[in-house]
Scaffold this motif. Structure first.
Motif, mmCIF file in Angstrom:
data_model
loop_
_atom_site.group_PDB
_atom_site.id
_atom_site.type_symbol
_atom_site.label_atom_id
_atom_site.label_comp_id
_atom_site.label_asym_id
_atom_site.label_seq_id
_atom_site.Cartn_x
_atom_site.Cartn_y
_atom_site.Cartn_z
ATOM 1 N N HIS A 275 0.836 -1.200 0.000
ATOM 2 C CA HIS A 275 0.000 0.000 0.000
ATOM 3 C C HIS A 275 0.865 1.242 0.000
ATOM 4 C CE1 HIS A 275 -3.964 -1.726 0.027
ATOM 5 N NE2 HIS A 275 -3.421 -2.718 0.706
ATOM 6 N N SER A 276 0.391 2.237 -0.676
ATOM 7 C CA SER A 276 1.239 3.400 -0.927
ATOM 8 C C SER A 276 0.508 4.663 -0.502
ATOM 9 C CB SER A 276 1.607 3.469 -2.405
ATOM 10 O OG SER A 276 0.483 3.198 -3.194
ATOM 11 N N GLN A 277 0.120 4.697 0.755
ATOM 12 C CA GLN A 277 -0.638 5.850 1.247
ATOM 13 C C GLN A 277 0.131 7.160 1.077
ATOM 14 O OE1 GLN A 277 -3.530 5.210 1.938
ATOM 15 N NE2 GLN A 277 -3.626 3.065 2.558
ATOM 16 N N SER A 278 1.448 7.084 1.228
ATOM 17 C CA SER A 278 2.228 8.315 1.243
ATOM 18 C C SER A 278 2.831 8.639 -0.121
ATOM 19 C CB SER A 278 3.352 8.184 2.269
ATOM 20 O OG SER A 278 4.151 7.085 1.919
ATOM 21 N N THR A 279 2.450 7.877 -1.149
ATOM 22 C CA THR A 279 3.042 8.122 -2.462
ATOM 23 C C THR A 279 2.612 9.479 -3.012
ATOM 24 O OG1 THR A 279 2.925 5.776 -2.915
ATOM 25 C CG2 THR A 279 3.288 7.205 -4.783
ATOM 26 N N ASP A 280 3.541 10.165 -3.636
ATOM 27 C CA ASP A 280 3.205 11.390 -4.351
ATOM 28 C C ASP A 280 2.904 11.031 -5.791
ATOM 29 O OD1 ASP A 280 3.399 13.201 -2.299
ATOM 30 O OD2 ASP A 280 5.562 13.436 -2.552
ATOM 31 N N PHE A 281 1.637 10.926 -6.106
ATOM 32 C CA PHE A 281 1.260 10.627 -7.481
ATOM 33 C C PHE A 281 1.281 11.906 -8.310
ATOM 34 C CE2 PHE A 281 -0.992 7.178 -5.155
ATOM 35 C CZ PHE A 281 -0.395 6.093 -5.789
ATOM 36 N N VAL A 282 1.702 11.779 -9.554
ATOM 37 C CA VAL A 282 1.615 12.928 -10.462
ATOM 38 C C VAL A 282 0.140 13.303 -10.576
ATOM 39 C CG1 VAL A 282 2.022 13.750 -12.810
ATOM 40 C CG2 VAL A 282 3.624 12.135 -11.761
ATOM 41 N N PRO A 283 -0.225 14.554 -10.296
ATOM 42 C CA PRO A 283 -1.649 14.909 -10.288
ATOM 43 C C PRO A 283 -2.275 14.888 -11.679
ATOM 44 C CG PRO A 283 -0.288 16.845 -9.921
ATOM 45 C CD PRO A 283 0.646 15.669 -9.926
ATOM 46 N N HIS A 284 -3.522 14.479 -11.703
ATOM 47 C CA HIS A 284 -4.311 14.548 -12.935
ATOM 48 C C HIS A 284 -5.169 15.814 -12.857
ATOM 49 C CE1 HIS A 284 -7.396 13.685 -15.893
ATOM 50 N NE2 HIS A 284 -6.655 12.694 -16.356
ATOM 51 N N TYR B 114 -14.245 -0.987 -13.530
ATOM 52 C CA TYR B 114 -13.016 -0.184 -13.576
ATOM 53 C C TYR B 114 -12.558 0.071 -12.154
ATOM 54 C CZ TYR B 114 -15.214 0.939 -18.080
ATOM 55 O OH TYR B 114 -15.838 0.860 -19.295
ATOM 56 N N VAL B 115 -11.247 0.221 -11.981
ATOM 57 C CA VAL B 115 -10.733 0.495 -10.641
ATOM 58 C C VAL B 115 -9.490 1.379 -10.773
ATOM 59 C CG1 VAL B 115 -9.206 -1.539 -10.526
ATOM 60 C CG2 VAL B 115 -10.203 -0.605 -8.420
ATOM 61 N N ASP B 116 -9.318 2.298 -9.829
ATOM 62 C CA ASP B 116 -8.094 3.109 -9.823
ATOM 63 C C ASP B 116 -6.894 2.177 -9.707
ATOM 64 O OD1 ASP B 116 -9.832 5.230 -9.762
ATOM 65 O OD2 ASP B 116 -9.123 6.054 -7.847
ATOM 66 N N MET B 117 -5.904 2.383 -10.527
ATOM 67 C CA MET B 117 -4.717 1.542 -10.466
ATOM 68 C C MET B 117 -3.449 2.380 -10.501
ATOM 69 S SD MET B 117 -5.256 -0.119 -14.248
ATOM 70 C CE MET B 117 -3.899 -1.278 -14.190
ATOM 71 N N ARG B 118 -2.461 1.892 -9.798
ATOM 72 C CA ARG B 118 -1.174 2.574 -9.759
ATOM 73 C C ARG B 118 -0.383 2.208 -11.007
ATOM 74 N NH1 ARG B 118 2.812 3.500 -5.449
ATOM 75 N NH2 ARG B 118 4.824 3.623 -6.454
ATOM 76 N N LYS B 119 0.197 3.226 -11.655
ATOM 77 C CA LYS B 119 1.047 2.991 -12.817
ATOM 78 C C LYS B 119 2.362 3.751 -12.630
ATOM 79 C CE LYS B 119 -0.479 1.600 -16.361
ATOM 80 N NZ LYS B 119 -0.535 0.232 -16.920
ATOM 81 N N GLU C 177 -1.021 -4.731 -11.236
ATOM 82 C CA GLU C 177 -0.719 -3.441 -10.637
ATOM 83 C C GLU C 177 -1.365 -3.359 -9.263
ATOM 84 O OE1 GLU C 177 0.947 -1.256 -12.510
ATOM 85 O OE2 GLU C 177 0.683 -2.038 -14.538
ATOM 86 N N GLU C 178 -0.923 -2.399 -8.490
ATOM 87 C CA GLU C 178 -1.645 -2.120 -7.246
ATOM 88 C C GLU C 178 -2.972 -1.460 -7.594
ATOM 89 O OE1 GLU C 178 -1.246 0.370 -3.059
ATOM 90 O OE2 GLU C 178 0.267 0.617 -4.616
ATOM 91 N N ILE C 179 -4.058 -1.969 -7.015
ATOM 92 C CA ILE C 179 -5.369 -1.359 -7.272
ATOM 93 C C ILE C 179 -5.942 -0.826 -5.966
ATOM 94 C CG2 ILE C 179 -5.881 -2.801 -9.282
ATOM 95 C CD1 ILE C 179 -7.771 -4.428 -7.376
ATOM 96 N N PHE C 180 -6.906 0.085 -6.108
ATOM 97 C CA PHE C 180 -7.552 0.711 -4.953
ATOM 98 C C PHE C 180 -9.038 0.338 -4.994
ATOM 99 C CE2 PHE C 180 -3.863 3.115 -6.269
ATOM 100 C CZ PHE C 180 -3.146 3.223 -5.088
ATOM 101 N N PRO C 181 -9.397 -0.794 -4.336
ATOM 102 C CA PRO C 181 -10.744 -1.365 -4.508
ATOM 103 C C PRO C 181 -11.869 -0.406 -4.156
ATOM 104 C CG PRO C 181 -9.289 -2.883 -3.342
ATOM 105 C CD PRO C 181 -8.564 -1.584 -3.438
ATOM 106 N N GLU C 182 -11.600 0.566 -3.275
ATOM 107 C CA GLU C 182 -12.674 1.483 -2.865
ATOM 108 C C GLU C 182 -13.110 2.405 -4.007
ATOM 109 O OE1 GLU C 182 -9.548 1.551 -1.990
ATOM 110 O OE2 GLU C 182 -8.746 3.593 -1.789
#
Ligand SMILES: [Zn+2]
Length: 200
Positions: free
Chosen positions: A6-15, A70-75, A45-50
């Motif tokens: 799990h990557s709660q603290s990841t800085d994702f590039v914003p969309h 569809y599910v949010d997924m980390r890329k 990939e890591e997915i975010f089931p919620e």
């Protein structure tokens, strides 16, 4: 398979539309196990089931297997290597509205996608405008802008070509900001390129 980190603290590039964190959908009763069956890519990939959204497969463009949800997924971006989220809502737009083939993958982060689109447009403009024997001042402005974009991303490197363009721009559109930017870009380039003698 419980190897997902799990990557709660990841800085994702914003969309620009969906932000930089998984988006809870409040869809109830879909297990992670069921989500993983919705498309093969969700297993890799890591997915975010919620964030799960149910799909309307009648609107999808597929040959054998649709995406049932569809599910949010980390890329990870192929260009800049930063993490980003391929959002469930974005996937629904891709596969139900834009009708992209349902197995199409998203490989670049939102920022790199914008840059790549700009570079592509600049290249098309440059290719068309550079054929004109006598560009108008307006066309020359567009050519300067396209050249600056291509130069900045390393596609256009010819000093001769840039120098010719600079001379034409100084003649026809000397006050155009792009002309000054081009002069500046070539000056920086000169500074980076050592002359014959290596002096400190
Ligand atoms: Zn990127």
């Amino acid at each position: 398979m419980k190897k997902k980190k799990h990557s709660q603290s990841t800085d994702f590039v914003p969309h620009p539309r969906y932000g930089s964190a998984p988006m809870p959908s409040h869809v109830q009763g879909v297990s992670e196990e069921a989500i993983l069956q919705c498309h093969w890519s969700y297993k890799s990939e890591e997915i975010f089931p919620e964030s799960v959204l149910m799909a309307d497969t009648s609107k999808q463009n597929f040959s054998i297997f649709p995406r049932e949800c569809y599910v949010d997924m980390r890329k990870t971006c192929r260009s800049c290597k930063r993490p980003f989220i391929f959002f469930a809502a974005e996937q629904r737009h891709w596969f139900e509205v834009l009708q992209f083939y349902v197995d199409a993958d998203c490989v670049h982060c939102p920022e790199c996608r914008v840059q790549r689109m700009a570079a592509k447009r600049a290249f098309q403009r440059y290719s068309a405008l550079t054929l004109l024997a006598k560009p108008t001042p307006d066309e020359l402005q567009q050519l300067v802008d396209a050249s600056l974009t291509l130069h900045a991303q390393g596609t256009l490197k010819s000093r001769d070509r840039l120098g010719q363009l600079k001379n034409a721009a100084l003649r026809l559109i000397p006050d155009y900001p792009g002309t000054l930017a081009l002069v500046e870009a070539l000056r920086n380039k000169d500074a980076l390129m050592p002359t014959d003698s290596k002096s400190d």
